[in-house]
Design an enzyme around this catalytic site. Sequence first.
Site, short mmCIF file in Angstrom:
data_model
loop_
_atom_site.label_atom_id
_atom_site.label_comp_id
_atom_site.label_asym_id
_atom_site.label_seq_id
_atom_site.Cartn_x
_atom_site.Cartn_y
_atom_site.Cartn_z
N HIS A 301 0.86 -1.19 0.00
CA HIS A 301 0.00 0.00 0.00
C HIS A 301 0.89 1.23 0.00
CE1 HIS A 301 -3.21 2.79 1.10
NE2 HIS A 301 -4.03 1.85 0.70
N ASP A 358 -8.02 -5.13 -0.32
CA ASP A 358 -8.47 -6.02 -1.42
C ASP A 358 -8.12 -7.47 -1.20
OD1 ASP A 358 -7.60 -3.24 -3.35
OD2 ASP A 358 -9.63 -4.02 -3.15
C1 SDX Z 1 -6.14 0.12 -3.12
O1 SDX Z 1 -4.23 4.56 -2.10
C2 SDX Z 1 -5.26 4.00 -1.54
O2 SDX Z 1 -5.73 4.40 -0.52
C3 SDX Z 1 -5.83 2.82 -2.32
C4 SDX Z 1 -6.88 1.99 -1.60
C5 SDX Z 1 -8.16 2.78 -1.38
O3 SDX Z 1 -8.92 2.43 -0.45
O4 SDX Z 1 -8.46 3.67 -2.22
O5 SDX Z 1 -6.38 1.55 -0.34
C6 SDX Z 1 -7.29 0.76 -2.41
O6 SDX Z 1 -5.88 0.47 -4.25
C7 SDX Z 1 -5.29 -0.88 -2.37
C8 SDX Z 1 -4.07 -1.38 -3.22
C9 SDX Z 1 -4.56 -2.48 -4.17
N1 SDX Z 1 -3.49 -2.84 -5.11
C10 SDX Z 1 -2.85 -4.03 -5.00
O7 SDX Z 1 -3.05 -4.85 -4.11
C11 SDX Z 1 -1.84 -4.29 -6.12
C12 SDX Z 1 -0.55 -4.85 -5.54
N2 SDX Z 1 0.13 -3.80 -4.78
C13 SDX Z 1 1.17 -3.05 -5.46
O8 SDX Z 1 0.97 -2.87 -6.81
C14 SDX Z 1 1.62 -1.82 -4.66
O9 SDX Z 1 1.83 -2.24 -3.38
C15 SDX Z 1 0.73 -0.57 -4.64
C16 SDX Z 1 0.36 -0.13 -6.01
C17 SDX Z 1 -0.50 -0.82 -3.84
C18 SDX Z 1 1.54 0.55 -3.97
O10 SDX Z 1 2.62 0.83 -4.80
P1 SDX Z 1 3.69 1.97 -4.42
O11 SDX Z 1 3.25 2.76 -3.25
O12 SDX Z 1 4.01 2.72 -5.67
O13 SDX Z 1 4.92 1.14 -3.92
P2 SDX Z 1 6.10 0.65 -4.83
O14 SDX Z 1 5.57 0.05 -6.10
O15 SDX Z 1 7.09 1.76 -4.94
O16 SDX Z 1 6.68 -0.56 -3.94
C19 SDX Z 1 7.80 -0.40 -3.11
C20 SDX Z 1 8.58 -1.72 -3.24
C21 SDX Z 1 9.01 -2.02 -4.70
O17 SDX Z 1 10.13 -2.85 -4.64
P3 SDX Z 1 11.63 -2.15 -4.75
O18 SDX Z 1 11.63 -1.33 -6.03
O19 SDX Z 1 11.76 -1.31 -3.48
O20 SDX Z 1 12.58 -3.33 -4.79
O21 SDX Z 1 7.73 -2.82 -2.86
C22 SDX Z 1 7.53 -3.68 -3.99
C23 SDX Z 1 7.85 -2.85 -5.21
O22 SDX Z 1 8.26 -3.70 -6.30
N3 SDX Z 1 6.11 -4.06 -3.96
C24 SDX Z 1 5.66 -5.29 -4.24
C25 SDX Z 1 4.27 -5.23 -4.05
N4 SDX Z 1 3.92 -3.99 -3.69
C26 SDX Z 1 5.07 -3.28 -3.64
N5 SDX Z 1 6.31 -6.43 -4.63
C27 SDX Z 1 5.51 -7.52 -4.83
N6 SDX Z 1 4.16 -7.54 -4.65
C28 SDX Z 1 3.52 -6.42 -4.27
N7 SDX Z 1 2.19 -6.44 -4.10
#
Ligand code: SDX
Length: 423
Positions: A301, A358
């Site tokens: 998140h 989710d």
């Molecule tokens: C919702 O914003 C809100 O409030 C949203 C929400 C709402 O109520 O409106 O809460 C609802 O959208 C919840 C999120 C649902 N999405 C998912 O579950 C999809 C999977 N999650 C990821 O795509 C991710 O965690 C996000 C999109 C939710 C957040 O992405 P960020 O904040 O841009 O974080 P990031 O991509 O910069 O991640 C930081 C690190 C990275 O690795 P490094 O580059 O540091 O090595 O964490 C890794 C990312 O690759 N990472 C994940 C991951 N989420 C982050 N690696 C594997 N699986 C994941 N799910």
Amino acid sequence: MAGNAKLDLGDKTIELPVIEGSEGEKALDISKLRAETGYITLDNGFVNTGSCTSAVTFLNGEKGILRYRGYPIEQLAESSNFLEVSWLLYYGELPTKTQMAEFEKKVASFNELPEGLESMISSFPKSAHPMGVLSSATVALSAYYQDHLGPNPTDKDKEDLFAQLLGQVKLIVAKSYRNSQGLDPIASDSSLSYCKDFLNMMFGEADDEVAKALDVLLILHADHEQNCSASTVRVVGSSHANIFSTISGGIDALWGQLHGGANQAVLEMLEEINKAGGDAEKALEKAKDKEDPFKLMGFGHRVYKNFDPRAKIIKVQCDKVLEKLNVNDPLLNIAKGLEKQALEDEYFVKRKLYPNVDFYSGIIYKALGIPTNMFTAMFVLGRLPGWMSQWKELREDPSAKICRPRQIYTGPTERNYKALDER
Ligand code: SDX
């Protein structure tokens, strides 16, 4: 105001006002930065950038706190109901008994869609994704309520539109489901509660326990400050576009898999793991592989670097609902196993990746009989009052401006045009 910060640019030092919110959050006000220094700031994905001040929702990602107008989500999920929470988000206070009765009646009075819109929804192919139908039908409401297209809605206009969209978006979701199953629509029954009426329009029946579980889910999804779709609603609303196109924009942003589309993707991921024998290890390895675009859906998140409080509540609800409905879903056990493994895995621990709203919601929606491709449409139903409360706040903010960010250009510098035969 909480004093000033000094910014030293080498040849120039300027002072930036520090803003402090009611929960002690601090921000640098950079509204004068470019005029005074020629500099702008750059912040990919607005990770560190506030777009507005807001009194609607407070969340603290480090502590896993979520409050709507100051009320903890745990108390609202336990004791309130979706329409009461919708009122709270929009008006800022809990309604009196009279206000609540009048509001329920007003929302229930929007129990029909314009005939032309009914046939538009029926004209979609059965295989159409519900989010495409929902977004199209929502903006199409503008064709039938043309007196609501003006750039400056009155307070009464906004109140009427709030109740109207809460009523009609529910009808659109239910009707699009019936159409996708080749079934005749079931009329809304305004003697039923919001959730019972929705379930009745979907399935022709509505169990009290199922309606209660759905009501809790809608409360948990009702708002979440400046998430991607709420920010989209604010950007579209800032141009003084009408509410139908503004909300349709929010629906489109929510559809994305990284946002509201994740609940559908979680179920598809769990079903994949189940089909492959239930071994979550492979999914975790794929999620950690930087060469693989696969993410562990429902995990991580932007704000929560601790447990998403909503995920905690939904996880408990999952056990309760599946037991009440006597459903034994292997996907729930796979989800719990996946969660346990991820929370013990260094990759996820180091990056503070926890289950989000989710991760478990899809398992409950599935148990309630809602098809997987409709999960994000259910997220829309829940988030609608939050989007409209953020829109109202934006439109009533005298300092609000049209959203128009700057950029840093990185393309070719000036060059002259060459005729075709000179290239
Ligand atoms: C919702 O914003 C809100 O409030 C949203 C929400 C709402 O109520 O409106 O809460 C609802 O959208 C919840 C999120 C649902 N999405 C998912 O579950 C999809 C999977 N999650 C990821 O795509 C991710 O965690 C996000 C999109 C939710 C957040 O992405 P960020 O904040 O841009 O974080 P990031 O991509 O910069 O991640 C930081 C690190 C990275 O690795 P490094 O580059 O540091 O090595 O964490 C890794 C990312 O690759 N990472 C994940 C991951 N989420 C982050 N690696 C594997 N699986 C994941 N799910």
